[in-house]
Design a protein around this motif. Structure first.
Motif, mmCIF file in Angstrom:
data_model
loop_
_atom_site.group_PDB
_atom_site.id
_atom_site.type_symbol
_atom_site.label_atom_id
_atom_site.label_comp_id
_atom_site.label_asym_id
_atom_site.label_seq_id
_atom_site.Cartn_x
_atom_site.Cartn_y
_atom_site.Cartn_z
ATOM 1 N N SER A 1 0.716 -1.124 -0.017
ATOM 2 C CA SER A 1 0.057 0.130 0.088
ATOM 3 C C SER A 1 0.748 1.211 -0.038
ATOM 4 C CB SER A 1 -1.149 0.015 1.197
ATOM 5 O OG SER A 1 -1.854 -0.872 1.014
ATOM 6 N N ARG A 2 1.833 1.339 -0.691
ATOM 7 C CA ARG A 2 2.731 2.508 -0.875
ATOM 8 C C ARG A 2 2.419 2.995 -2.390
ATOM 9 N NH1 ARG A 2 8.771 0.584 2.040
ATOM 10 N NH2 ARG A 2 7.926 0.447 3.968
ATOM 11 N N HIS A 3 2.691 4.346 -2.292
ATOM 12 C CA HIS A 3 2.831 5.009 -3.303
ATOM 13 C C HIS A 3 4.087 5.408 -3.482
ATOM 14 C CE1 HIS A 3 1.500 9.213 -5.728
ATOM 15 N NE2 HIS A 3 2.278 8.065 -6.563
ATOM 16 N N LEU A 4 4.776 4.715 -4.468
ATOM 17 C CA LEU A 4 6.362 4.849 -5.036
ATOM 18 C C LEU A 4 6.468 5.840 -6.023
ATOM 19 C CD1 LEU A 4 7.125 1.213 -5.367
ATOM 20 C CD2 LEU A 4 7.287 2.600 -3.202
ATOM 21 N N VAL A 5 7.559 6.825 -5.849
ATOM 22 C CA VAL A 5 7.830 7.870 -6.446
ATOM 23 C C VAL A 5 9.202 8.276 -6.856
ATOM 24 C CG1 VAL A 5 7.489 10.404 -7.147
ATOM 25 C CG2 VAL A 5 5.778 9.285 -5.690
ATOM 26 N N GLU A 6 9.632 7.991 -8.090
ATOM 27 C CA GLU A 6 10.977 8.701 -8.564
ATOM 28 C C GLU A 6 10.987 10.105 -8.901
ATOM 29 O OE1 GLU A 6 14.264 6.293 -9.402
ATOM 30 O OE2 GLU A 6 14.411 7.233 -11.315
ATOM 31 N N ARG A 7 11.363 10.890 -8.284
ATOM 32 C CA ARG A 7 11.151 12.485 -8.844
ATOM 33 C C ARG A 7 12.730 12.957 -9.299
ATOM 34 N NH1 ARG A 7 8.551 16.708 -4.827
ATOM 35 N NH2 ARG A 7 6.825 15.792 -5.826
ATOM 36 N N THR A 8 12.478 13.471 -10.376
ATOM 37 C CA THR A 8 13.694 14.046 -11.316
ATOM 38 C C THR A 8 13.640 15.665 -11.117
ATOM 39 O OG1 THR A 8 13.868 12.312 -12.785
ATOM 40 C CG2 THR A 8 15.060 14.088 -13.584
ATOM 41 N N ILE A 9 14.548 16.391 -10.596
ATOM 42 C CA ILE A 9 14.459 17.672 -10.580
ATOM 43 C C ILE A 9 15.587 18.264 -11.320
ATOM 44 C CG2 ILE A 9 14.745 19.521 -9.090
ATOM 45 C CD1 ILE A 9 14.100 17.631 -6.774
ATOM 46 N N VAL A 10 15.082 19.185 -12.464
ATOM 47 C CA VAL A 10 16.009 20.013 -13.311
ATOM 48 C C VAL A 10 15.834 21.407 -13.058
ATOM 49 C CG1 VAL A 10 16.596 20.291 -15.726
ATOM 50 C CG2 VAL A 10 15.778 18.274 -14.894
ATOM 51 N N ARG A 11 17.027 22.067 -12.497
ATOM 52 C CA ARG A 11 16.775 23.359 -12.115
ATOM 53 C C ARG A 11 18.179 23.936 -12.222
ATOM 54 N NH1 ARG A 11 15.656 25.715 -5.906
ATOM 55 N NH2 ARG A 11 15.818 27.894 -6.400
ATOM 56 N N ASP A 12 18.234 25.010 -12.913
ATOM 57 C CA ASP A 12 19.325 25.820 -13.183
ATOM 58 C C ASP A 12 20.379 24.971 -13.880
ATOM 59 O OD1 ASP A 12 18.439 28.206 -12.134
ATOM 60 O OD2 ASP A 12 19.218 27.470 -10.005
ATOM 61 N N GLY A 13 20.117 24.205 -14.889
ATOM 62 C CA GLY A 13 20.929 23.086 -15.455
ATOM 63 C C GLY A 13 21.426 22.095 -14.831
ATOM 64 N N ARG A 14 21.183 21.811 -13.453
ATOM 65 C CA ARG A 14 21.560 20.731 -12.728
ATOM 66 C C ARG A 14 20.387 19.873 -12.704
ATOM 67 N NH1 ARG A 14 22.882 24.891 -9.640
ATOM 68 N NH2 ARG A 14 21.151 23.939 -7.990
ATOM 69 N N GLN A 15 20.617 18.416 -12.564
ATOM 70 C CA GLN A 15 19.575 17.229 -12.383
ATOM 71 C C GLN A 15 19.891 16.476 -11.138
ATOM 72 O OE1 GLN A 15 18.300 15.210 -16.149
ATOM 73 N NE2 GLN A 15 18.485 13.153 -15.014
ATOM 74 N N ARG A 16 18.982 16.159 -10.651
ATOM 75 C CA ARG A 16 18.904 15.262 -9.459
ATOM 76 C C ARG A 16 17.741 14.087 -9.335
ATOM 77 N NH1 ARG A 16 17.429 16.535 -3.999
ATOM 78 N NH2 ARG A 16 16.257 18.640 -4.129
ATOM 79 N N LYS A 17 17.834 12.984 -8.690
ATOM 80 C CA LYS A 17 16.925 12.171 -8.621
ATOM 81 C C LYS A 17 16.626 11.849 -7.022
ATOM 82 C CE LYS A 17 17.332 9.274 -12.721
ATOM 83 N NZ LYS A 17 16.070 10.076 -13.361
ATOM 84 N N VAL A 18 15.224 12.283 -6.631
ATOM 85 C CA VAL A 18 14.880 11.839 -5.294
ATOM 86 C C VAL A 18 13.701 10.713 -5.350
ATOM 87 C CG1 VAL A 18 14.104 13.051 -3.004
ATOM 88 C CG2 VAL A 18 15.292 14.456 -4.901
#
Length: 241
Positions: A177-194
């Motif tokens: 019963s988990r909602h799994l999320v892979e968040r990709t953030i692209v800001r100021d030319g940088r990318q990271r995953k959360v």
């Protein structure tokens, strides 16, 4: 390390704070009406974020404490409190280990601020909230209704601001019963995953958890304070100590 490490930070405020702040007055009105609040109450905003609800409850005359694990959010909350001319006690801490016993009339957990840990730890959060309440005190949780989320499930979403992007890829784990999320953030030319997850609940399951945590009476309404129905995407669950 928390399961949501890196989620609630400056990037979150950049992409989401303006939208959330625009809703804050209406949400505070709803909290006030559904819970029949009055000035002078002692309130804990559990996982208070950047203080958008806590500051507005203080503006209405309540004595408010805000707890959050994000120093960035707490700094913003204190800045906004000063701008509004209100006093809120903001505390950096963990909702699994509250430093108060029998202090509050109300614990507020708003905008899916519950469900980020393992099941035993999530249960501990509820037990800690119960212990922090005075006899007759209440806890109010506002969160997604799992049944409605399943019916309207979307595998992804994109949020854009000034050319910067948030891409969320969603998965529902029906075994946990988990909602799994892979968040990709692209800001100021940088990318990271959360990557992170949120535990989802039907009302009967969350009611049973609250009763097991020491609450004596539990009720539910829909997101607007009206009846809770199969079409209610969100729910407000109120438990009395």
């Amino acid at each position: 390390m928390p399961e949501f490490e890196g989620l609630f930070d400056d990037d979150y405020l950049y992409f989401f704070a303006e939208h959330l702040d625009a809703r804050a007055d209406a949400e505070t009105d709803l909290i006030w009406q559904v819970l029949d609040l009055r000035p002078g109450l002692e309130i804990l905003d559990q996982a208070c974020g950047h203080g958008r609800i806590a500051n507005r409850l203080a503006l209405r005359g309540c004595h408010v404490t805000g707890l959050d694990s994000s120093p960035v959010f707490l700094d913003r909350a204190r800045q906004d409190a000063r701008a509004l001319g209100v006093t809120v006690e903001y505390v950096h801490g963990d909702m699994r280990r509250l430093p108060w016993t029998g202090r509050f009339d109300l614990v507020v957990s708003w905008f899916t601020a519950f469900g980020y840990f393992s099941d035993p730890e999530n249960r501990q959060v509820l037990a800690q909230a119960a212990a922090a309440l005075r006899p007759g005190g209440r806890m109010a949780l506002e969160l997604n209704n799992y049944s409605a989320v399943v019916r309207a499930f979307q595998p992804s979403r994109v949020i854009e601001r000034n050319g910067d992007l948030v891409l969320d890829q969603h998965e529902l784990d029906l075994l946990t019963s988990r909602h799994l999320v892979e968040r990709t953030i692209v800001r100021d030319g940088r990318q990271r995953k959360v990557p992170y997850f949120v535990r989802m609940f039907t009302y009967p399951e969350l009611r049973d958890w609250l009763l097991a945590a020491g609450f004596t009476d539990v009720r539910v309404v829909g997101a607007d304070g009206g009846p809770f129905t199969m079409d209610s995407r969100r729910m407000i669950v109120v438990a009395e100590r």
